[in-house]
Design a protein around this motif. Structure first.
Motif, mmCIF file in Angstrom:
data_model
loop_
_atom_site.group_PDB
_atom_site.id
_atom_site.type_symbol
_atom_site.label_atom_id
_atom_site.label_comp_id
_atom_site.label_asym_id
_atom_site.label_seq_id
_atom_site.Cartn_x
_atom_site.Cartn_y
_atom_site.Cartn_z
ATOM 1 N N MET A 177 -7.128 -22.477 -10.341
ATOM 2 C CA MET A 177 -6.419 -22.557 -11.444
ATOM 3 C C MET A 177 -6.228 -24.202 -12.185
ATOM 4 O O MET A 177 -6.344 -24.446 -12.953
ATOM 5 C CB MET A 177 -4.995 -22.237 -11.190
ATOM 6 C CG MET A 177 -4.013 -21.978 -12.684
ATOM 7 S SD MET A 177 -2.344 -21.431 -12.044
ATOM 8 C CE MET A 177 -2.595 -19.715 -11.550
ATOM 9 N N LYS A 178 -6.052 -25.096 -11.023
ATOM 10 C CA LYS A 178 -5.714 -26.466 -11.312
ATOM 11 C C LYS A 178 -6.877 -26.779 -12.010
ATOM 12 O O LYS A 178 -6.738 -27.732 -13.229
ATOM 13 C CB LYS A 178 -5.264 -27.292 -10.320
ATOM 14 C CG LYS A 178 -4.833 -28.571 -10.575
ATOM 15 C CD LYS A 178 -4.432 -29.557 -9.400
ATOM 16 C CE LYS A 178 -4.077 -30.965 -9.899
ATOM 17 N NZ LYS A 178 -3.479 -31.658 -8.687
ATOM 18 N N GLU A 179 -8.163 -26.579 -11.673
ATOM 19 C CA GLU A 179 -9.445 -27.071 -11.935
ATOM 20 C C GLU A 179 -9.551 -26.732 -13.559
ATOM 21 O O GLU A 179 -10.038 -27.132 -14.318
ATOM 22 C CB GLU A 179 -10.504 -26.945 -11.152
ATOM 23 C CG GLU A 179 -10.579 -27.390 -9.921
ATOM 24 C CD GLU A 179 -11.554 -27.250 -9.012
ATOM 25 O OE1 GLU A 179 -12.402 -26.013 -9.212
ATOM 26 O OE2 GLU A 179 -11.933 -27.568 -7.700
ATOM 27 N N LYS A 180 -9.029 -25.259 -13.675
ATOM 28 C CA LYS A 180 -9.544 -24.754 -15.103
ATOM 29 C C LYS A 180 -8.542 -25.361 -15.992
ATOM 30 O O LYS A 180 -9.019 -25.638 -17.178
ATOM 31 C CB LYS A 180 -9.146 -23.221 -14.892
ATOM 32 C CG LYS A 180 -9.718 -22.503 -16.008
ATOM 33 C CD LYS A 180 -11.412 -22.561 -16.365
ATOM 34 C CE LYS A 180 -11.808 -21.677 -17.585
ATOM 35 N NZ LYS A 180 -13.215 -21.794 -17.819
ATOM 36 N N LEU A 181 -7.382 -25.446 -15.726
ATOM 37 C CA LEU A 181 -6.189 -26.035 -16.496
ATOM 38 C C LEU A 181 -6.649 -27.484 -16.903
ATOM 39 O O LEU A 181 -6.598 -27.921 -18.147
ATOM 40 C CB LEU A 181 -4.883 -26.260 -15.959
ATOM 41 C CG LEU A 181 -4.260 -24.764 -15.918
ATOM 42 C CD1 LEU A 181 -2.715 -24.941 -15.170
ATOM 43 C CD2 LEU A 181 -3.940 -24.249 -17.547
ATOM 44 N N GLU A 182 -7.202 -28.272 -16.031
ATOM 45 C CA GLU A 182 -7.645 -29.755 -16.237
ATOM 46 C C GLU A 182 -8.701 -29.409 -17.449
ATOM 47 O O GLU A 182 -8.867 -30.619 -17.999
ATOM 48 C CB GLU A 182 -8.073 -30.248 -14.783
ATOM 49 C CG GLU A 182 -6.901 -30.662 -13.984
ATOM 50 C CD GLU A 182 -7.290 -31.128 -12.775
ATOM 51 O OE1 GLU A 182 -8.717 -31.242 -12.451
ATOM 52 O OE2 GLU A 182 -6.574 -31.580 -11.977
ATOM 53 N N MET A 183 -9.607 -28.645 -17.479
ATOM 54 C CA MET A 183 -10.746 -28.566 -18.118
ATOM 55 C C MET A 183 -10.207 -28.527 -19.710
ATOM 56 O O MET A 183 -11.236 -28.524 -20.641
ATOM 57 C CB MET A 183 -11.604 -27.237 -17.768
ATOM 58 C CG MET A 183 -12.499 -27.696 -16.632
ATOM 59 S SD MET A 183 -13.208 -26.285 -16.054
ATOM 60 C CE MET A 183 -14.361 -26.063 -17.362
#
Length: 334
Positions: free
Chosen positions: A71-77
């Protein structure tokens, strides 16, 4: 000539603690899904062990793919694609995950979001086929509100919607294209940082307040929940270990709030959960979870439910509520 099957995207969000129950949800859903479609399942997680990912991946069928997205990686994108930057604490935002699905997955115009405390005896493609028009969501009315006067008052006075139209956000048919056009993520972030509403069901209250008037209401068979009082024991449609689909079986059962068959005996619709649990790959773990659930845990559940009701009763006294900011014209619905 063979035509490529239409793809149906389905989203879940979990952590390690909920992996066993997602296993039951996935195994039931994919077993009963029509073979006329292809299913792209996205499991978005904060922390999920490799072992649990592997066990969940084993639920895959020939008509499905299971993708794991941190989730964190996708939100950062998507930070640069939302008008308001993700300034709020990340760990706070995880509880609002489903509000970000439209921005996180721009390749899809429509999709299904499901909580993991479910089983799906019906064909999930039938839910996807529901026509939304320009409505933002398809969802079912939350029956808990009508059963608890304090929650009914909270919905009317604080969320500012008709309690008879207040929907549960655990099963959502999402018009992702229209939600992006309406800038759901940006509007949510602005309101979150500006008002800090005291909410009982955070993501659910925001969705109800913002999307009011643009909701297609689903039949309760797509979000069937045990009664809060748990007094109405339905007749089972399971005989000799097999489900009789001609006897009015719910299409999707949602073990909402504290009505979890993996913690308690006698939960309505528990037979469906245990019917599918052996195919989940997590049966032993689920049985151990239930065996280790203590009277202290059950007392804690009762206290938390009482706290939810008390907060609902007290929230109408707050000077800032969804109803107030919409009524005073400070905000507008999507």
């Amino acid at each position: 000539m063979n035509r490529e099957k239409e793809s149906i995207p389905i989203f879940f969000t979990i952590d390690d603690g909920y992996a066993p129950f997602l296993g039951v949800a996935l195994s039931s859903m994919l077993k009963n899904a029509s073979r006329d479609y292809h299913y792209e399942v996205f499991v978005i997680y904060q922390e999920l062990s490799r072992q649990n990912r592997e066990k969940l991946a084993s639920c895959k069928t020939g008509q499905s793919e299971i993708h794991f997205v941190r989730m964190k990686e996708k939100l950062e994108m998507i930070q640069d694609h939302i008008s308001n930057r993700l300034r709020a604490d990340y760990f706070t935002l995880t509880i609002y995950f489903r509000l970000f699905i439209p921005e996180m997955f721009p390749q899809f115009d429509k999709g299904i979001y499901l909580d993991s405390d479910i089983v799906v005896p019906g064909d999930i493609s039938r839910l996807y086929q529901t026509q939304l028009g320009d409505h933002l969501l398809g969802a079912a009315v939350d029956p808990a509100v009508s059963e608890i006067p304090e929650l009914e008052r909270y919905v009317r006075l604080c969320v500012g919607v008709d309690p008879g139209k207040y929907f549960n956000s655990g099963v959502l048919l999402m018009n992702l294209r229209e939600l992006r056009k309406a800038n759901l993520a940006g509007r949510f972030l602005r309101m979150l940082s500006r008002y800090h509403f005291d909410t009982i069901a955070p993501d659910q209250d925001y969705l109800n307040a913002l999307c009011s008037g643009r909701v297609t209401y689903l039949s309760k068979e797509w979000d069937t929940m045990p009664s809060v009082s748990n007094k109405k024991k339905p007749e089972t449609a399971i005989d000799n270990g097999e489900i009789n689909y001609e006897t009015g079986v719910p299409k999707l059962i949602h073990y909402n709030l504290f009505a979890k068959p993996w913690y308690y005996d006698g939960i309505q619709y528990e037979e469906y959960f245990w019917h599918y649990a052996p195919d989940s790959g997590f049966l032993d773990e689920i049985q151990n979870i239930k065996a280790s659930y203590t009277d202290k845990d059950r007392q804690s559940d009762s206290e938390h439910m009482a706290l939810i009701i008390a907060r609902g009763d007290n929230s109408s006294k707050n000077p800032v509520t969804f109803r107030i900011v919409f009524t005073e014209g400070k905000e507008a619905r999507l």
